[in-house]
Motif scaffolding. Structure first.
Motif, PDB file in Angstrom:
ATOM      1  N   ARG A   1      -4.381  12.845   5.590  1.00  0.00           N
ATOM      2  CA  ARG A   1      -5.572  11.989   5.656  1.00  0.00           C
ATOM      3  C   ARG A   1      -5.753  11.163   4.392  1.00  0.00           C
ATOM      4  NH1 ARG A   1      -7.246  16.907   7.519  1.00  0.00           N
ATOM      5  NH2 ARG A   1      -8.324  17.379   5.562  1.00  0.00           N
ATOM      6  N   ARG A   2      -5.466  11.748   3.237  1.00  0.00           N
ATOM      7  CA  ARG A   2      -5.663  11.014   1.980  1.00  0.00           C
ATOM      8  C   ARG A   2      -4.724   9.807   1.904  1.00  0.00           C
ATOM      9  NH1 ARG A   2      -6.030  16.443   0.970  1.00  0.00           N
ATOM     10  NH2 ARG A   2      -7.925  17.181  -0.101  1.00  0.00           N
ATOM     11  N   GLY A   3      -3.465  10.023   2.203  1.00  0.00           N
ATOM     12  CA  GLY A   3      -2.498   8.927   2.134  1.00  0.00           C
ATOM     13  C   GLY A   3      -2.770   7.847   3.158  1.00  0.00           C
TER      14      GLY A   3
ATOM     15  N   ALA B   1      -7.509   4.299  -4.809  1.00  0.00           N
ATOM     16  CA  ALA B   1      -8.107   5.045  -3.690  1.00  0.00           C
ATOM     17  C   ALA B   1      -7.391   6.369  -3.478  1.00  0.00           C
ATOM     18  CB  ALA B   1      -8.056   4.204  -2.411  1.00  0.00           C
ATOM     19  N   TYR B   2      -6.069   6.351  -3.530  1.00  0.00           N
ATOM     20  CA  TYR B   2      -5.328   7.598  -3.310  1.00  0.00           C
ATOM     21  C   TYR B   2      -5.593   8.594  -4.435  1.00  0.00           C
ATOM     22  CZ  TYR B   2      -1.584  10.866  -2.320  1.00  0.00           C
ATOM     23  OH  TYR B   2      -0.883  12.015  -2.053  1.00  0.00           O
ATOM     24  N   TYR B   3      -5.592   8.124  -5.653  1.00  0.00           N
ATOM     25  CA  TYR B   3      -5.831   9.020  -6.788  1.00  0.00           C
ATOM     26  C   TYR B   3      -7.208   9.685  -6.684  1.00  0.00           C
ATOM     27  CZ  TYR B   3      -6.022  10.802 -11.559  1.00  0.00           C
ATOM     28  OH  TYR B   3      -6.115  11.633 -12.644  1.00  0.00           O
TER      29      TYR B   3
ATOM     30  N   PRO C   1       0.818  -1.225   0.000  1.00  0.00           N
ATOM     31  CA  PRO C   1       0.000   0.000   0.000  1.00  0.00           C
ATOM     32  C   PRO C   1       0.845   1.267   0.000  1.00  0.00           C
ATOM     33  CG  PRO C   1      -0.787  -1.572   1.643  1.00  0.00           C
ATOM     34  CD  PRO C   1       0.535  -2.060   1.167  1.00  0.00           C
ATOM     35  N   TRP C   2       1.986   1.242   0.691  1.00  0.00           N
ATOM     36  CA  TRP C   2       2.849   2.428   0.701  1.00  0.00           C
ATOM     37  C   TRP C   2       3.413   2.718  -0.682  1.00  0.00           C
ATOM     38  CZ3 TRP C   2       8.059   2.274  -0.640  1.00  0.00           C
ATOM     39  CH2 TRP C   2       8.681   3.530  -0.630  1.00  0.00           C
ATOM     40  N   THR C   3       3.951   1.714  -1.354  1.00  0.00           N
ATOM     41  CA  THR C   3       4.574   1.959  -2.658  1.00  0.00           C
ATOM     42  C   THR C   3       3.522   2.409  -3.672  1.00  0.00           C
ATOM     43  OG1 THR C   3       6.176   1.085  -4.252  1.00  0.00           O
ATOM     44  CG2 THR C   3       4.431  -0.405  -3.617  1.00  0.00           C
ATOM     45  N   ALA C   4       2.302   1.883  -3.580  1.00  0.00           N
ATOM     46  CA  ALA C   4       1.232   2.296  -4.493  1.00  0.00           C
ATOM     47  C   ALA C   4       0.879   3.765  -4.272  1.00  0.00           C
ATOM     48  CB  ALA C   4      -0.005   1.418  -4.293  1.00  0.00           C
ATOM     49  N   VAL C   5       0.738   4.175  -3.014  1.00  0.00           N
ATOM     50  CA  VAL C   5       0.399   5.563  -2.696  1.00  0.00           C
ATOM     51  C   VAL C   5       1.528   6.497  -3.104  1.00  0.00           C
ATOM     52  CG1 VAL C   5       0.026   7.178  -0.779  1.00  0.00           C
ATOM     53  CG2 VAL C   5      -1.233   5.010  -0.853  1.00  0.00           C
TER      54      VAL C   5
END
Length: 502
Positions: A417-419, A469-471, A382-386
């Motif tokens: 909050r978004r990340g 989700a982040y986008y 999830p971190w690398t994707a965000v």
């Protein structure tokens, strides 16, 4: 403004003196960026050109794959994971920052602690598993005690981590000169059939022939992918001394080729050792390969293997130190001096050595390897994707660098909050797809994973869900406001400019 201590350290390094790096988590100005693009490919080649990477090839035979299918699955997995690692590498010269400092843009000045804990687990965990493997192997071969092994490995690695960035690059070059002939001979021995298959032990029934299974293939693919995705939080730490105008495409290609070629090579050798020598201890297996040529050559092979591996231990310590300092700095401002670096390194080393001793004493060292690799992937995906979604698709490389170091009134806030929400959404979406095995023994299999035959697709779900989700969450982000702040910085502090896009 560079401090006198930092300036002296930089000058000494330039003259080749034995001095320590003056910087830690702070921005690297252009005039100090003396690295060359040509060093990146060999550096990351050596990072994977180790005995530990061979153990990734043990996963396939342990779940029913032949060495051929282990090589195919492992190579594809390594290549997939290296894509993410390599794209992170382009952030280093562009921003001049350690990777986890840049993550404050997505997760906030304090919120980044969530991903810092995950990455610290990865950095420390790599060294802990490595130490346990060496403690087991050297005890079996030479009856060395675990404390002897731990000190013999961590003391020189600690010194190297304290000396810092420039010396890390130098010793990786020396490590390549040591390991290339060694693993070249081992590979020739495997390819030319110079080593006979190990017989089964007495009273042990013959196992079913190894071949192909989808579950085994995906398990080996995931192990390879997680191994190089785990390097994603490292890469900017070692590319941030490259000039700002370093071509991103060439840097990404150099990191990708270096890390994926050596990783695929070592996994192939490990798969062969796992199938034909029934290897579960890689140092013992390498000793057997060397001894098949000459009685004392096995000890030489093991000694060179460990000596060539010391820079990798140091690399894990170095990046764990940056992560620990960033975590403390998120709540209490840290002056990033060389002294702070040294204390952080000593803290990390003591923690790693203590946990490794505990695991070794419990006798469960190697059994945690498969579990560790998979869980590590779950935390990092999830971190690398965000992070990559933000860098390439949302902010497109445009950041207000001084604001990464402002505890208050910074552009990115205390809690991103978004990340954080995108990370949690992605991680929660992965849980029903979790597939964690200890060899053939099930540890945890999520309900949706069980419906598709216990094939591990959690990492793929996490990548897609977290990134999307982040986008979507960032559609409401006021990028015009951020751009106005960045342009003000470019006009009044041009040394911090991040350029146009990536």
């Amino acid at each position: 403004m560079k401090s006198n201590a930092q300036h002296s350290a930089s000058q000494a390094a330039a003259k080749g003196n034995l001095d320590i790096e003056g910087r830690s988590i702070d921005f690297v100005p252009e005039h100090e960026r003396t690295d060359k693009l040509s060093t990146q490919g060999p550096f990351w080649f050596v990072g994977n050109f180790t005995f530990f990477t061979m153990t990734i090839g043990f996963v396939g035979p342990s779940v029913g794959l032949s060495s051929l299918w282990t090589t195919i699955a492992g190579t594809l997995g390594i290549m997939f994971g290296t894509l993410f690692m390599a794209f992170h590498g382009s952030q280093g010269p562009h921003l001049g920052l350690p990777q986890m400092i840049q993550s404050r843009a997505q997760f906030g000045y304090r919120g980044v602690v969530l991903v810092l804990l995950a990455t610290l687990f990865v950095f420390a965990g790599f060294n802990i598993v490595n130490l346990v493997l060496m403690m087991q192997g050297l005890n079996t071969l030479f009856q060395w005690g675990p404390l002897q092994v731990g000190l013999a490995v961590t003391v020189p690695a600690t010194i190297l981590a304290i000396l810092g960035h420039d010396w890390m690059h130098k010793t990786f070059k020396w490590s390549l000169f040591l390991s290339l002939p060694l693993y070249g001979i081992v590979t020739l021995a495997v390819l030319l059939g110079w080593i006979q298959d190990a017989p089964l032990a007495a009273n042990v029934p013959a196992a079913a022939p190894l071949g192909f299974t989808w579950i085994g293939f995906i398990a080996q693919f995931a192990a390879g992918a997680s191994y190089n995705i785990a390097y994603a939080p490292y890469v900017s730490d070692y590319s941030r001394y490259l000039p700002k105008n370093t071509p991103s495409g060439k840097l990404i290609a150099a990191v990708f080729l270096g890390a994926s070629l050596s990783g695929a090579w070592m996994i192939a050798v490990g798969g062969w050792l796992g199938e034909h020598l029934h290897a579960t201890d890689v140092l013992v297996a390498l000793n057997s390969v060397g001894a098949s040529f000459a009685p004392q050559l096995g000890s030489v092979v093991v000694a060179v293997t460990i000596l060539a591996f010391l820079p990798v231990i140091a690399m894990n310590i170095y990046s764990a130190k940056l992560t620990a300092i960033t975590g403390v700095d998120s709540f209490r401002k840290v002056n990033p001096t060389a002294t702070v670096r040294i204390w952080a390194i000593l803290f990390v080393v003591c923690l790693q050595l203590g946990v490794a001793m505990s695991i070794y004493t419990s006798g469960s060292g190697l059994s945690v390897l498969n579990i560790y690799l998979v869980v590590m992937l779950y935390f990092l995906v999830p971190w690398t994707a965000v992070n990559l979604t933000d860098y390439f698709f949302v902010r497109r490389g445009r950041y207000a660098i001084p604001h990464f170091f402002l505890p208050h009134d910074n552009l990115y806030g205390h809690w991103g909050r978004r990340g954080l929400l995108a990370y949690l959404i992605g991680f929660l979406a992965m849980i029903p797809f979790f597939t964690i095995f200890n060899g053939p023994q099930e540890v945890f299999v999520g309900p949706l994973a069980r419906m598709i035959g216990s094939v591990d697709l959690a990492w793929l779900v996490g990548l897609i869900v977290s990134g999307i989700a982040y986008y979507l969450l960032c559609l409401s982000l006021d990028l015009d406001k951020e751009e106005a702040v960045i342009r003000h910085i470019e006009q009044h502090s041009p040394q911090y400019t991040t350029g146009e896009g990536w």
